[in-house]
Write a protein that holds these residues in place. Structure first.
Motif, PDB file in Angstrom:
ATOM      1  N   GLU A 198     -13.941   1.809  -0.855  1.00 27.30           N
ATOM      2  CA  GLU A 198     -14.537   2.092  -2.169  1.00 27.30           C
ATOM      3  C   GLU A 198     -15.037   0.841  -2.982  1.00 27.30           C
ATOM      4  O   GLU A 198     -15.569   0.776  -3.768  1.00 27.30           O
ATOM      5  CB  GLU A 198     -13.227   2.534  -2.920  1.00 27.30           C
ATOM      6  CG  GLU A 198     -13.242   4.246  -2.867  1.00 27.30           C
ATOM      7  CD  GLU A 198     -12.072   4.732  -3.264  1.00 27.30           C
ATOM      8  OE1 GLU A 198     -11.844   5.947  -2.818  1.00 27.30           O
ATOM      9  OE2 GLU A 198     -11.230   4.149  -3.902  1.00 27.30           O
ATOM     10  N   ARG A 199     -14.097  -0.474  -2.770  1.00 26.01           N
ATOM     11  CA  ARG A 199     -14.701  -1.555  -3.310  1.00 26.01           C
ATOM     12  C   ARG A 199     -15.923  -2.425  -2.473  1.00 26.01           C
ATOM     13  O   ARG A 199     -16.228  -3.563  -2.987  1.00 26.01           O
ATOM     14  CB  ARG A 199     -13.557  -2.550  -3.353  1.00 26.01           C
ATOM     15  CG  ARG A 199     -12.711  -2.042  -4.664  1.00 26.01           C
ATOM     16  CD  ARG A 199     -11.703  -3.361  -5.016  1.00 26.01           C
ATOM     17  NE  ARG A 199     -10.347  -3.144  -4.925  1.00 26.01           N
ATOM     18  CZ  ARG A 199      -9.597  -3.817  -4.085  1.00 26.01           C
ATOM     19  NH1 ARG A 199      -9.941  -4.978  -3.539  1.00 26.01           N
ATOM     20  NH2 ARG A 199      -8.271  -3.441  -4.032  1.00 26.01           N
ATOM     21  N   ARG A 214      -2.060  11.528  -4.943  1.00 26.16           N
ATOM     22  CA  ARG A 214      -1.822  10.436  -6.059  1.00 26.16           C
ATOM     23  C   ARG A 214      -1.125  11.319  -7.301  1.00 26.16           C
ATOM     24  O   ARG A 214      -0.173  10.847  -7.874  1.00 26.16           O
ATOM     25  CB  ARG A 214      -3.120   9.944  -6.473  1.00 26.16           C
ATOM     26  CG  ARG A 214      -2.988   9.012  -7.640  1.00 26.16           C
ATOM     27  CD  ARG A 214      -4.559   8.431  -7.928  1.00 26.16           C
ATOM     28  NE  ARG A 214      -4.584   7.366  -8.907  1.00 26.16           N
ATOM     29  CZ  ARG A 214      -4.496   7.687 -10.157  1.00 26.16           C
ATOM     30  NH1 ARG A 214      -4.167   8.814 -10.619  1.00 26.16           N
ATOM     31  NH2 ARG A 214      -4.272   6.503 -10.840  1.00 26.16           N
ATOM     32  N   ARG A 225      -9.431   3.156   2.713  1.00 19.65           N
ATOM     33  CA  ARG A 225     -10.192   4.056   1.366  1.00 19.65           C
ATOM     34  C   ARG A 225     -10.588   2.926   0.378  1.00 19.65           C
ATOM     35  O   ARG A 225     -11.541   2.982  -0.174  1.00 19.65           O
ATOM     36  CB  ARG A 225      -9.374   5.041   1.027  1.00 19.65           C
ATOM     37  CG  ARG A 225     -10.182   6.288   0.748  1.00 19.65           C
ATOM     38  CD  ARG A 225      -9.564   7.683   0.313  1.00 19.65           C
ATOM     39  NE  ARG A 225      -8.258   7.972   1.142  1.00 19.65           N
ATOM     40  CZ  ARG A 225      -7.202   8.202   0.848  1.00 19.65           C
ATOM     41  NH1 ARG A 225      -7.018   8.388  -0.566  1.00 19.65           N
ATOM     42  NH2 ARG A 225      -6.321   8.643   1.643  1.00 19.65           N
ATOM     43  N   GLU A 226      -9.393   2.380   0.078  1.00 17.63           N
ATOM     44  CA  GLU A 226      -9.527   1.519  -1.268  1.00 17.63           C
ATOM     45  C   GLU A 226     -10.391   0.392  -1.099  1.00 17.63           C
ATOM     46  O   GLU A 226     -11.118   0.020  -1.808  1.00 17.63           O
ATOM     47  CB  GLU A 226      -8.106   1.113  -1.503  1.00 17.63           C
ATOM     48  CG  GLU A 226      -7.829   0.035  -2.599  1.00 17.63           C
ATOM     49  CD  GLU A 226      -6.375  -0.331  -2.727  1.00 17.63           C
ATOM     50  OE1 GLU A 226      -5.391   0.252  -2.324  1.00 17.63           O
ATOM     51  OE2 GLU A 226      -6.279  -1.694  -2.918  1.00 17.63           O
ATOM     52  N   ARG A 264      -7.295  -9.917  -4.152  1.00 14.58           N
ATOM     53  CA  ARG A 264      -6.877  -8.783  -3.353  1.00 14.58           C
ATOM     54  C   ARG A 264      -7.318  -8.961  -2.107  1.00 14.58           C
ATOM     55  O   ARG A 264      -7.347  -7.942  -1.252  1.00 14.58           O
ATOM     56  CB  ARG A 264      -7.115  -7.504  -3.970  1.00 14.58           C
ATOM     57  CG  ARG A 264      -6.404  -7.144  -5.237  1.00 14.58           C
ATOM     58  CD  ARG A 264      -6.375  -5.796  -6.127  1.00 14.58           C
ATOM     59  NE  ARG A 264      -5.600  -6.018  -7.225  1.00 14.58           N
ATOM     60  CZ  ARG A 264      -5.726  -6.678  -8.508  1.00 14.58           C
ATOM     61  NH1 ARG A 264      -6.671  -7.238  -8.622  1.00 14.58           N
ATOM     62  NH2 ARG A 264      -4.771  -6.331  -9.402  1.00 14.58           N
ATOM     63  N   ALA A 272       0.810  -1.264  -0.287  1.00 17.50           N
ATOM     64  CA  ALA A 272      -0.039   0.083   0.112  1.00 17.50           C
ATOM     65  C   ALA A 272       0.834   1.334  -0.121  1.00 17.50           C
ATOM     66  O   ALA A 272       0.293   2.310   0.484  1.00 17.50           O
ATOM     67  CB  ALA A 272      -0.980  -0.135   1.203  1.00 17.50           C
ATOM     68  N   ARG A 279      -4.582   4.670   3.182  1.00 17.80           N
ATOM     69  CA  ARG A 279      -5.020   4.569   1.770  1.00 17.80           C
ATOM     70  C   ARG A 279      -5.663   3.222   1.674  1.00 17.80           C
ATOM     71  O   ARG A 279      -6.695   2.967   0.570  1.00 17.80           O
ATOM     72  CB  ARG A 279      -3.633   4.691   0.973  1.00 17.80           C
ATOM     73  CG  ARG A 279      -2.969   5.862   1.104  1.00 17.80           C
ATOM     74  CD  ARG A 279      -1.769   5.925   0.452  1.00 17.80           C
ATOM     75  NE  ARG A 279      -1.060   7.041   0.331  1.00 17.80           N
ATOM     76  CZ  ARG A 279       0.247   7.206  -0.068  1.00 17.80           C
ATOM     77  NH1 ARG A 279       1.128   6.243  -0.293  1.00 17.80           N
ATOM     78  NH2 ARG A 279       0.490   8.383   0.104  1.00 17.80           N
ATOM     79  N   ARG A 280      -5.272   2.151   2.260  1.00 15.66           N
ATOM     80  CA  ARG A 280      -5.835   0.674   2.001  1.00 15.66           C
ATOM     81  C   ARG A 280      -7.284   0.624   2.759  1.00 15.66           C
ATOM     82  O   ARG A 280      -8.211   0.176   1.984  1.00 15.66           O
ATOM     83  CB  ARG A 280      -5.033  -0.324   2.862  1.00 15.66           C
ATOM     84  CG  ARG A 280      -5.291  -1.707   2.802  1.00 15.66           C
ATOM     85  CD  ARG A 280      -5.372  -2.206   1.394  1.00 15.66           C
ATOM     86  NE  ARG A 280      -4.336  -2.267   0.314  1.00 15.66           N
ATOM     87  CZ  ARG A 280      -3.439  -3.065   0.410  1.00 15.66           C
ATOM     88  NH1 ARG A 280      -3.462  -4.112   0.842  1.00 15.66           N
ATOM     89  NH2 ARG A 280      -2.551  -2.943  -0.592  1.00 15.66           N
ATOM     90  N   THR A 337       0.133   1.913  -8.467  1.00 16.39           N
ATOM     91  CA  THR A 337      -0.298   3.069  -9.167  1.00 16.39           C
ATOM     92  C   THR A 337       0.817   3.622  -9.802  1.00 16.39           C
ATOM     93  O   THR A 337       0.896   4.305 -11.055  1.00 16.39           O
ATOM     94  CB  THR A 337      -0.778   4.071  -8.021  1.00 16.39           C
ATOM     95  OG1 THR A 337      -2.060   3.439  -7.244  1.00 16.39           O
ATOM     96  CG2 THR A 337      -1.542   5.209  -8.620  1.00 16.39           C
ATOM     97  N   ARG A 340      -0.152   4.389   4.925  1.00 24.79           N
ATOM     98  CA  ARG A 340      -0.597   3.234   4.023  1.00 24.79           C
ATOM     99  C   ARG A 340      -1.884   2.505   4.332  1.00 24.79           C
ATOM    100  O   ARG A 340      -2.550   2.115   3.680  1.00 24.79           O
ATOM    101  CB  ARG A 340       0.456   2.176   4.013  1.00 24.79           C
ATOM    102  CG  ARG A 340       1.834   2.870   3.204  1.00 24.79           C
ATOM    103  CD  ARG A 340       2.953   1.880   2.855  1.00 24.79           C
ATOM    104  NE  ARG A 340       3.658   1.607   4.224  1.00 24.79           N
ATOM    105  CZ  ARG A 340       3.832   0.560   4.602  1.00 24.79           C
ATOM    106  NH1 ARG A 340       3.480  -0.615   4.208  1.00 24.79           N
ATOM    107  NH2 ARG A 340       4.724   0.527   5.912  1.00 24.79           N
TER     108      ARG A 340
END
Ligand code: DC
Length: 209
Positions: free
Chosen positions: A144-145, A189, A140-141, A71, A9, A137-138, A14, A134
């Protein structure tokens, strides 16, 4: 050839994708290979504590990169533990070296690209960020999924994975001596991508002179 390494992460995936698009190069996310072995092992009911069974799961890998389960947290955990087995790493070596050595160049991201897979890479970035950033960020990711995520659990998981990836004997997570250490903790980003392109451009210009 561009090598992008770093911890979980950190944003290396990216950044590697953006570098590949910018320089018009093919990209390989090598973490997916370890994740595919882990998913194979998991589906088949193999034991991650057995190097022999993990090695069997490395044969005949078919990777569907859009498979969401690659993932998922259980697969991430198994990938981290089976990636410590020397025989599994060796089984995955050739396809990474072939990809890295293709005429015209390539971008690979992982943990040991600049140290083991392609020590002669023209540009090496070691992308990092604090464990807290990190974890944010993880989370959030994952949200979002549509996946459940709790900051404290994710942070603990990231720390445990860092520890395993750094402490293993074979190809531990560590920057190559000639890698540029790139800390993205305070960059969003777009800023991280712009800076990565600038850093790699500098290395490429240097290598042509
Ligand atoms: O980058 P990632 O989180 O998708 O990688 C999944 C696991 O695979 C990670 O725990 C470390 C391992 N890995 C590795 O050992 N070497 C690589 N080149 C890439 C990933």
């Amino acid at each position: 050839m561009i090598a992008v390494d770093g911890p979980a992460a950190s944003g290396k995936g990216t950044i590697a994708q953006a570098l590949a698009a910018h320089f018009g190069l093919p990209h390989m996310d090598t973490g997916l290979l370890y994740r595919a072995v882990a998913l194979n092992l998991w589906r088949w009911g193999g034991d991650p504590a057995s190097e022999f069974e993990a090695l069997r799961a490395s044969d005949m890998l078919s990777i569907d990169p859009v498979d969401d389960e690659l993932r998922s947290e259980p697969v991430s955990r198994i990938a981290s533990s089976i990636s410590a087995y020397p025989s599994v790493r060796t089984a995955l070596l050739d396809r990474q070296r072939q990809f890295a050595g293709q005429p015209g160049g390539a971008v690979l991201d992982g943990r040991d690209i600049g140290t083991v897979i392609a020590p002669d890479a023209t540009a090496k970035l070691f992308v990092t960020a604090s464990a807290e950033v990190r974890a944010q960020r993880r989370v959030r990711e994952l949200l979002e999924r549509g996946m459940p995520a709790h900051y404290d659990d994710v942070l603990a998981d990231i720390r445990a994975r860092d520890e395993r990836d750094t402490a293993r004997e074979v190809a531990p997570l560590k920057p190559a001596s000639d890698a540029i250490i790139f800390d993205t903790s305070n960059l969003d980003r777009d800023a991280a991508i712009a800076e990565a392109i600038r850093l790699v451009d500098g290395r490429l210009a240097h290598s042509h002179s």
